[in-house]
Enzyme design. Sequence first.
Site, mmCIF file in Angstrom:
data_model
loop_
_atom_site.group_PDB
_atom_site.id
_atom_site.type_symbol
_atom_site.label_atom_id
_atom_site.label_comp_id
_atom_site.label_asym_id
_atom_site.label_seq_id
_atom_site.Cartn_x
_atom_site.Cartn_y
_atom_site.Cartn_z
ATOM 1 N N CYS A 1 -6.448 -88.939 -16.356
ATOM 2 C CA CYS A 1 -5.262 -88.995 -17.198
ATOM 3 C C CYS A 1 -5.440 -88.425 -18.538
ATOM 4 O O CYS A 1 -6.422 -88.889 -19.214
ATOM 5 C CB CYS A 1 -4.630 -90.339 -17.229
ATOM 6 N N CYS B 1 -1.364 -96.304 -17.692
ATOM 7 C CA CYS B 1 -0.699 -96.113 -18.881
ATOM 8 C C CYS B 1 0.883 -95.496 -18.631
ATOM 9 O O CYS B 1 1.371 -95.443 -19.670
ATOM 10 C CB CYS B 1 -1.524 -95.378 -19.905
ATOM 11 N N CYS C 1 0.606 -92.539 -13.895
ATOM 12 C CA CYS C 1 -0.888 -93.224 -14.068
ATOM 13 C C CYS C 1 -0.520 -94.733 -14.213
ATOM 14 O O CYS C 1 0.152 -95.260 -14.807
ATOM 15 C CB CYS C 1 -1.298 -92.888 -15.681
ATOM 16 N N CYS D 1 -4.878 -91.940 -21.147
ATOM 17 C CA CYS D 1 -5.819 -92.797 -21.386
ATOM 18 C C CYS D 1 -7.178 -92.622 -20.717
ATOM 19 O O CYS D 1 -8.034 -93.543 -20.812
ATOM 20 C CB CYS D 1 -5.226 -94.070 -20.510
ATOM 21 N N CYS E 1 -6.647 -83.687 -5.252
ATOM 22 C CA CYS E 1 -6.976 -85.127 -4.591
ATOM 23 C C CYS E 1 -7.119 -86.045 -5.386
ATOM 24 O O CYS E 1 -8.209 -86.424 -5.973
ATOM 25 C CB CYS E 1 -8.300 -84.843 -3.555
HETATM 26 ZN ZN LIG Z 1 -3.222 -92.780 -18.200
#
Ligand SMILES: [Zn+2]
Length: 174
Positions: free
Chosen positions: A134, A89, A86, A137, A157
């Site tokens: 995610c 984060c 991510c 976060c 995607c």
């Molecule tokens: Zn994240």
Amino acid sequence: MLTRRDFGLASVGLVAAAAGLRVASSDANEETMTATTEAPFEITKTPEEWRKILTPEQYYVLREHGTERAGSSPLDKNYTDGTYECAACDLPLYSSETKFNSGTGWPSFYKPLDGAIGTSVDNGFFTTRTEVHCRRCGGHLGHVFNDGPPPTGLRYCMNGVALKFVPKQEKSTG
Ligand SMILES: [Zn+2]
């Protein structure tokens, strides 16, 4: 020594344990039915705080559910061994092993890492899509579709700008 009989008893114990787990999880489901769909995320920041650590493009995609231009991410054509994290984060989200060329111009995967992502229903103008974010976060990553390759048949995607690629490290000899 583990005899055949002992092994049989151990299997019975395992089945009982699995049944117990199933009961426990159905209880949990009833509790979460009443919870809001807006999950409380482990990492929360104000828009100002996110703007400090994200580029404008990252902020637009991750925090405002934007979509990058198809073919604009260098990660779309990246097939090096490694992990996709991510961008907000640093939580590892996808392995390069599950990446495939979808031909869409967006980095695509058939499977996320265990417990890495969450999904929500995204009611767009004419379609209902499954939004992917995610787990840690809540940053928006992209969408998941049912037209992916085996073994999952899923196509995650992703916006490349929402991902950070970390090449696989060669084991240090020193
Ligand atoms: Zn994240």
